[in-house]
Design a protein around this motif. Structure first.
Motif, mmCIF file in Angstrom:
data_model
loop_
_atom_site.group_PDB
_atom_site.id
_atom_site.type_symbol
_atom_site.label_atom_id
_atom_site.label_comp_id
_atom_site.label_asym_id
_atom_site.label_seq_id
_atom_site.Cartn_x
_atom_site.Cartn_y
_atom_site.Cartn_z
ATOM 1 N N GLY A 20 0.806 -1.216 0.000
ATOM 2 C CA GLY A 20 0.000 0.000 0.000
ATOM 3 C C GLY A 20 0.829 1.252 0.000
ATOM 4 O O GLY A 20 0.293 2.363 -0.079
ATOM 5 N N GLY A 21 2.143 1.119 0.041
ATOM 6 C CA GLY A 21 3.026 2.279 0.082
ATOM 7 C C GLY A 21 3.401 2.759 -1.308
ATOM 8 O O GLY A 21 2.913 2.247 -2.323
ATOM 9 N N GLU A 22 4.269 3.731 -1.351
ATOM 10 C CA GLU A 22 4.619 4.362 -2.615
ATOM 11 C C GLU A 22 6.044 4.033 -3.024
ATOM 12 O O GLU A 22 6.932 3.903 -2.182
ATOM 13 C CB GLU A 22 4.455 5.886 -2.504
ATOM 14 C CG GLU A 22 3.003 6.320 -2.352
ATOM 15 C CD GLU A 22 2.872 7.826 -2.258
ATOM 16 O OE1 GLU A 22 3.865 8.476 -1.853
ATOM 17 O OE2 GLU A 22 1.797 8.342 -2.591
ATOM 18 N N THR A 71 5.497 8.745 -9.003
ATOM 19 C CA THR A 71 5.289 7.981 -7.776
ATOM 20 C C THR A 71 4.023 7.159 -7.931
ATOM 21 O O THR A 71 2.981 7.684 -8.338
ATOM 22 C CB THR A 71 5.153 8.934 -6.577
ATOM 23 O OG1 THR A 71 6.356 9.689 -6.484
ATOM 24 C CG2 THR A 71 4.945 8.165 -5.282
ATOM 25 N N ARG A 73 1.522 3.815 -6.243
ATOM 26 C CA ARG A 73 1.186 3.067 -5.034
ATOM 27 C C ARG A 73 1.170 1.572 -5.366
ATOM 28 O O ARG A 73 0.554 1.159 -6.345
ATOM 29 C CB ARG A 73 -0.183 3.519 -4.512
ATOM 30 C CG ARG A 73 -0.580 2.886 -3.189
ATOM 31 C CD ARG A 73 -1.883 3.484 -2.683
ATOM 32 N NE ARG A 73 -1.744 4.884 -2.326
ATOM 33 C CZ ARG A 73 -1.251 5.316 -1.172
ATOM 34 N NH1 ARG A 73 -0.847 4.461 -0.268
ATOM 35 N NH2 ARG A 73 -1.169 6.603 -0.926
ATOM 36 N N ASP A 76 -2.043 -3.569 -2.007
ATOM 37 C CA ASP A 76 -2.212 -3.712 -0.554
ATOM 38 C C ASP A 76 -1.781 -5.081 -0.036
ATOM 39 O O ASP A 76 -1.504 -5.236 1.156
ATOM 40 C CB ASP A 76 -3.683 -3.502 -0.176
ATOM 41 C CG ASP A 76 -4.100 -2.044 -0.327
ATOM 42 O OD1 ASP A 76 -3.191 -1.204 -0.535
ATOM 43 O OD2 ASP A 76 -5.308 -1.757 -0.233
#
Lengths: 303, 702
Positions: A20-22, A71, A73, A76
Motif C-alpha cells: 500500500g506504500g509508494e 510515484t 502506489r 495492498d
C-alpha cells in the motif's frame, strides 16, 4: 523487412516497499535510431492490466529520452507483481519502442514491538510492571490490536488491547501497560511480548519481543547510600546507584535506599558531572554509608 | 616593561581600526587588475613582468608587495606586522573571509618563556602597565626564573616521555628550536606592543617544557564599548552576555578571567586574534581575503618570487549570502578567479597544517583518511580549504623537504571528544558568528562520565571498544611535571637530558594509554577497499539516558539538520534515519538492533564480556525506553605536526638542507617541532617577518 524497435527501461526505487506504500518509477527510452521522442506517452499498467498512469517523455539528452519520475502506489497485499510500461497511446501500436515489463514488490508491514521499564530485580512471587509499545513500519493505526505477555513456559500471563494512546513525544508508538506476576523462585527467565495476529487491510508480520525477568530472593537488608560532592560535601540528587541487579536514584537529599538480599555487591554511584564511584560491599546487615564523588573538571578552554 | 604603542595613531573603536581615507588606503586607490597604492611602505607598485621558471619567460603580476604572507593567523599576522614594522610593504592572503585562522578559536594560551617580560613581571609581583590585573601572581618566582638556555634544553629534552611512552621532545629540530627559544622574549614584547594583554602566567602549554611556567592567556576588560586600544570589549562581543550566543567578533565565547586577571576581564582566542588584526590594519598591513594560495612561483634561479592564488568566497549555507570580514579597512577586494601576486623579497607561509586534508594526513596514519572527520574549527576555517596542507604541498612542489610528520603521535593530536552531536566537536560555538550555520549545532559536552549512558557503535552498528575509555585524552609532559604529567620529578627537581626520566621501571609505572580512538578508525565490516573508510561512529542512547545524564536535547546544542543527531521511536527507524541523514554513512548500520539487544542482555547479566565494561569503571544501563537517539561521536583531528623543514630563521630548507631563497614558513605549515599552537606560531611569525626583511638580523627590534 524487419523493423528495429527502440527500448524502454524502468527502474523501481525502492525496489520493495510496504504494502500500500509508494515507490518511484524512473523511465528511460531509447529510440531505434536514437531519436528525440519527447511527447511520446508511456502507459503504466498493473498486474491486472489496469491503467496506473500515463506519462509523457519530456527530456532528451541527444541519445536517451526520459520522463519525469512518477510515484505509484503498490498493491495492498504482499507479493511481487509484474507491471508493464507500454509506449504510445492506447490502441496505437505504431510507437517505435517495445513495451517492457517490470516488477514491483509489496512487503508485509513490519510491526515493531518494544518492552521497557521492567525492573531489573523483582522479588520472587511479587507483581511487577512493564510498558509495551507497538508501531507499524507504515504508521498504521494499531488501536484495538491485541498484545500478549507470554512467560518462559509459553503461558499467557497477561493480555490487553491497545487503547489508542500514543507514547508521549512519539510518532505513532501505541502503548500499553501491564501488571504481571513474577515467578515464585529466584531465577532469570526470558519472557516475550507478542502482537496478536489480526485481519485488516494490510498484513502485518507476526512480531515478538523478548525481555528478561530476573527474580530475586526477598530483601533482607537495607542499604542507604548518601551521594555527596567530595570537595563541598553537598548532597547530590539524581545520582544513579547500581548494586547489580538492584538500582535506585538519589532523592533531593542525595540519598538512595535499596532493599537487597544479603551477599557481595559492587556498588556504583554516578551521575552528570561526576566520575563514577565504585565500592565493593558485603551486605550482612543494614548499611548506611556515604559516597563522596569527584567532580569531573569542566573542559579546559585554554587549549 | 614599556608599551610601545603609537598613541598618535587613529583611535580604535567598535568600528574598523583605520579610516581608509585617513590612512590613504581607499579602495579607489587600487587599480582593478593591476597596481594599487597604499600608505607608507604600501603594498603595490606598478604591475610588472618578470621571468618565472615554471610559467614561460614572462608572467603577468596582478599585485606586488615586498613580503607576501599566506595566512592571516597566528603565524601570518605577527609576520606581517613585524615585516611592516621593519619598513616592508606587506600583503596578507587568506583563503577564509576573515582574519584570525585557528588563533580565533583558540584558548589564547601563549607559551613562550626564556625569561620573557611576562615571566619577569609576575616574578617581580608587578601588575600590567594598564593596571588591569588585580590578582596576585599564580606561580612562584622560582618557577618563573627562566632563561633561553634552559628553555632550549627543555624543548629538545630527549629523555622525557609522555604517558604513551612517546619521546615528546626528542625529535624536535634543534636549530629551529634554538632560534625559537632565542626569540621567545622579543616575541612576547612584540605581541604586547601590538595590543596583546597577557594575564598571569598559570602553567605551560604542551610542548613548552617541564622546568618552568611559561604560558599566559590574552585578555580584554569587559566594558561599554569594544575598544582595542583601551583594552575593552562589550559582553556581547565577548560572548558572555548570553550563554548560548557567540558574536561576529569572537567565534568562541571568551572565558571570564577572574582566576588569572580580574573578575571583569575575559580571555580567549578572540581577545588575541582581533587585537593583532587591529594592530596590523592600523599600521597599514593589507589583507586580501577569500584568496587561497595554490602555488609558489620561482624564477630561474630558484628564488621564490610570488604566488598564484584563487578566489574562494564563502557563502552562508542557508541564505547564500557571501560572508565578509568583521573589519574591512585595509582589505583589497579582488574577485578574479586566479591572480598572481609578486613578492619582491619573500613569501611567508603561515597557511596552517594538514589536519584538514585526509589524503595528506593519511601519510602519517592510513586510518586518518576518513573525510567525515574534519579538523577542529572547520566551520570557522572552511571545510576542505582550512588546514588543507596547501602551504606544505606548495613547498614540496618547489623542492622543500619535510620534518617531523611522525610527531602527530605526540599527545595524539587525533582523539575522541566528549562533545557529541556536532561535527565540529573540538570547541563549542553558538549562533551569532556567521560560520555557525556550517555546523548548525554547538554540540553537547557529556564529559567522560557521560559515556556511561550510551553505547558507541561503528558504521555497521557494532560496538568496538569500552565506551568509558574512548575519550581518554593523554596527558603531556610539561610544567609542573611530576606523576600527573608523566615525569618522575616535579619541575624544581626535574633534570632535562637525564636518562632517569625514561628509566624503564618509571615508564612501566607511568604508562597509561587507551587505544579507543584507534579502534574507532579501524577497518570494520563496512570498510571497502581501496580506501577502507571506517565511517562515522555513533552514540546510541535512550530517553532514560537523557533523563539520567541530563542531556539537553535542544537547539543550539543539537540540530536535526546537520547529520549529527537523530531521534526515532524504534531502533529500526533510527537505522534508517542515520543512513538517510548522514552523507558519510555509506551503509545502513544494520547490526544495531542486535547490538542493542545484546547490550541489554549484558546489562541484565551485569557484565560485558565483549569490552569488560561495568566491572571496574562505571555501571551499565539498558537502552530500552523510547525514543531512541543517535548522536555523532567525533574523532577530532585537531592541530597537526609535521610540515616544511625550517631552520632557526624559519627559512624553508630544500632536500640538501639549503634555504630556498625567498621562502619562509612557520606554525603548522612547518614541521620538526612537538609544540602546540600559539607559542610556536607567533615566534615563527616574528622570526620570519624579521629575517625576511633584515636578511638575517633576527631577534632585534627597531
Amino acid at each position: 523487412m524487419e523493423i528495429t524497435l527502440g527500448s524502454c527501461d524502468v527502474v523501481v526505487l525502492p525496489e520493495e516497499v510496504d504494502a500500500g506504500g509508494e515507490t518511484t518509477l524512473n523511465i528511460e527510452v531509447t529510440g531505434p535510431e536514437g531519436e528525440d521522442l519527447r511527447g511520446l506517452p508511456i502507459r503504466i499498467t498493473d498486474h491486472a492490466g489496469a491503467l496506473v498512469e500515463t506519462i509523457s517523455i519530456d527530456r532528451f539528452d541527444g541519445q536517451v529520452n526520459r520522463a519525469t519520475n512518477i510515484t505509484v502506489r503498490v498493491p495492498d497485499a504482499p507479493g511481487s507483481y509484474t507491471w508493464q510500461a507500454t509506449p504510445g497511446e492506447e490502441g496505437d501500436d505504431s510507437a517505435p519502442v517495445e513495451p517492457v515489463s517490470f516488477t514491483v514488490t509489496a512487503k508485509a508491514h513490519a510491526t515493531r514491538l518494544l518492552v521497557w521499564d521492567v525492573p531489573t530485580a523483582i522479588e520472587a512471587g511479587r507483581r511487577f510492571g512493564a510498558k509495551v509499545g507497538v508501531k507499524c513500519s507504515s504508521g498504521c493505526d494499531m488501536t484495538g490490536r491485541g498484545i500478549e505477555i507470554v512467560d518462559a513456559g509459553g503461558a499467557v500471563q497477561a493480555s490487553d488491547t491497545l487503547s489508542g494512546d500514543l507514547w508521549p513525544g512519539s510518532d505513532g508508538l501505541y502503548r500499553a501497560e501491564f501488571d504481571l506476576p513474577a515467578p515464585d523462585k529466584a531465577e532469570q527467565q526470558q519472557w516475550q511480548a507478542r502482537v496478536v495476529p489480526a485481519e485488516g487491510r494490510y498484513h502485518h508480520e507476526a512480531t515478538t519481543s523478548a525481555f528478561n525477568v530476573r527474580t530475586v530472593p526477598p530483601a533482607e537488608y537495607t542499604v542507604r547510600i548518601e551521594a555527596v560532592d567530595r570537595e563541598t560535601e553537598a548532597p547530590l540528587p539524581n545520582m544513579s546507584v547500581v548494586m547489580h541487579p538492584y538500582r535506585a536514584m538519589t532523592d533531593a537529599e542525595g540519598v538512595a535506599t535499596l532493599a537487597v538480599a544479603g551477599g557481595s555487591y559492587t556498588a556504583f554511584v554516578s551521575g552528570r558531572g561526576y566520575y563514577p564511584a565504585r565500592r565493593e560491599m558485603d551486605v550482612e546487615e543494614d548499611i548506611t554509608t556515604r559516597a563522596p564523588l569527584d567532580a569531573e573538571p569542566p573542559p579546559s578552554k585554554d587549549l | 616593561m614599556t608599551r610601545k604603542r603609537n598613541k598618535d595613531q587613529v583611535t580604535g573603536s567598535e568600528s574598523d581600526p583605520v579610516d581608509p581615507e585617513e590612512k590613504g588606503l581607499s579602495r579607489r586607490d587600487f587599480v582593478k587588475g593591476g597596481a594599487a597604492v597604499g600608505a607608507g611602505a604600501a603594498v603595490i607598485s606598478e604591475p610588472g613582468r618578470v621571468e618565472a621558471s615554471e610559467h614561460g619567460d614572462e608572467m603577468e603580476w596582478h599585485y606586488e608587495a615586498d613580503i607576501v604572507v599566506i595566512g592571516a593567523g597566528c603565524t601570518g599576522i605577527p609576520a606581517a606586522i613585524r615585516a611592516h614594522d621593519l619598513g616592508a610593504s606587506v600583503l596578507v592572503l587568506d583563503q577564509n573571509f576573515d582574519a584570525g585562522g585557528r588563533m580565533a578559536h583558540s584558548g589564547s594560551w601563549v607559551s613562550l618563556g626564556g625569561g620573557d617580560a611576562v615571566q619577569v613581571r609576575d616574578a617581580n609581583g608587578e601588575t600590567d602597565a594598564e593596571g588591569f590585573i588585580n590578582v596576585d601572581p599564580l606561580v612562584s618566582p622560582e618557577a618563573l626564573d627562566d632563561d633561553v638556555d634552559l628553555l632550549f634544553k627543555d624543548v629538545t629534552d630527549w629523555s622525557v616521555l609522555d604517558e604513551q611512552g612517546y619521546a615528546y621532545y626528542r625529535f624536535n629540530n634543534p636549530d629551529q628550536h634554538r632560534g625559537w627559544a632565542e626569540n621567545c622574549p622579543p616575541t612576547r614584547e612584540f605581541l604586547m606592543d601590538n595590543y596583546i594583554r597577557f594575564a598571569r602566567i598559570n602553567g605551560t602549554h604542551f610542548g613548552g617544557g617541564v622546568s618552568r611556567a611559561r604560558a599566559a592567556s590574552c585578555f580584554l576588560m569587559l566594558g561599554e564599548v569594544t575598544d582595542i586600544k583601551n583594552g575593552t570589549i562589550t559582553p556581547e562581543d565577548a560572548g558572555v552576555a548570553d550563554p548560548e550566543r557567540s558574536s561576529a567578533f569572537c567565534p568562541r565565547q571568551l572565558s571570564i578571567s577572574a582566576d588569572r586577571t580580574n573578575v571583569n576581564a575575559v580571555h580567549g582566542g578572540g581577545a588575541m586574534a582581533r587585537c593583532l588584526e587591529f594592530s596590523a590594519r592600523e599600521k597599514g598591513v593589507r589583507f586580501m581575503f577569500n584568496r587561497h594560495m595554490d602555488e609558489l612561483i620561482r624564477d630561474h634561479n630558484g628564488q621564490i618570487i610570488g604566488v598564484r592564488a584563487s578566489y574562494t568566497p564563502r557563502h552562508d549555507p542557508d541564505t547564500g549570502e557571501q560572508l565578509t570580514s568583521y573589519w574591512s579597512a585595509g582589505n583589497i577586494d579582488e574577485t578574479r578567479e586566479t591572480i598572481n601576486v609578486r613578492a619582491r623579497r619573500a613569501v611567508v607561509v603561515g597557511a596552517g597544517g594538514h589536519a584538514g586534508n585526509p589524503a595528506f594526513r593519511s601519510q602519517f596514519y592510513p586510518r586518518m583518511n576518513e573525510p567525515w572527520y574534519p579538523t577542529s574549527g572547520y566551520a570557522l576555517l572552511g571545510y576542505g580549504r582550512g588546514q588543507d596542507a596547501s602551504g606544505i604541498i606548495a613547498g614540496i612542489n618547489v623542492g622543500a623537504s619535510l620534518d617531523g610528520l611522525h610527531q602527530n603521535f605526540g599527545r595524539r593530536t587525533y582523539h575522541i571528544q566528549t562533545r557529541i552531536g556536532t561535527r565540529d566537536a573540538y570547541t563549542d560555538m553558538y549562533p551569532g558568528h556567521p560560520t555557525f550555520p556550517f555546523r548548525k549545532s554547538a554540540g553537547f559536552d557529556i564529559g567522560q562520565s557521560g559515556f556511561e549512558h550510551l553505547i558507541a557503535v561503528n558504521q555497521v552498528g557494532k560496538r568496538f571498544f569500552n565506551e568509558m575509555r574512548l575519550a581518554d585524552e593523554p596527558i603531556e609532559p610539561r610544567w609542573p611535571g611530576g606523576q600527573p604529567h608523566g615525569v618522575p620529578n616535579e619541575w624544581d627537581n626535574h633534570t632535562p637530558y637525564d636518562w632517569r626520566n625514561c628509566r624503564r621501571e618509571w615508564v612501566r609505572e607511568m604508562y597509561h594509554f587507551s587505544h579507543g580512538v584507534d579502534a574507532a578508525v579501524q577497518i570494520n565490516e563496512g570498510s571497502i577497499g581501496p580506501e577502507y573508510y571506517s565511517g562515522p561512529i555513533w552514540a546510541i542512547f535512550d530517553q532514560a539516558a537523557v533523563d539520567r545524564g541530563q542531556f539537553e536535547l535542544r537547539e543550539p546544542y543539537f540540530s536535526s539538520e546537520n547529520g549529527c543527531f537523530f531521534q526515532a521511536d524504534t531502533i529500526e527507524e533510527l537505522i534508517e534515519k542515520i543512513y538517510a541523514g548522514n552523507e558519510y554513512q555509506r551503509m545502513r548500520p544494520n547490526y544495531l538492533v542486535d547490538t542493542v539487544n545484546q547490550w541489554n542482555s549484558y546489562v541484565d547479566q551485569g557484565e560485558d564480556p565483549d569490552f569488560e565494561r561495568g566491572q571496574s569503571d562505571a555501571p551499565m544501563h539498558r537502552i530500552d525506553q523510547p525514543p531512541y537517539y543517535a548522536a555523532s561521536i567525533m574523532v577530532v583531528w585537531h592541530d597537526s605536526y609535521g610540515g616544511l623543514r625550517i631552520n632557526r630563521n624559519c627559512q624553508v630548507l630544500d632536500m640538501q638542507g639549503n634555504p630556498i631563497p625567498g621562502l619562509y614558513a612557520g606554525g603548522e605549515s612547518s614541521g620538526g617541532g612537538q609544540m602546540h599552537g600559539l607559542g610556536r606560531a607567533t615566534v615563527h611569525g616574528y622570526i620570519a617577518g624579521t629575517h625576511a626583511v633584515n636578511g638575517g638580523v633576527v631577534g632585534e627590534s627597531r
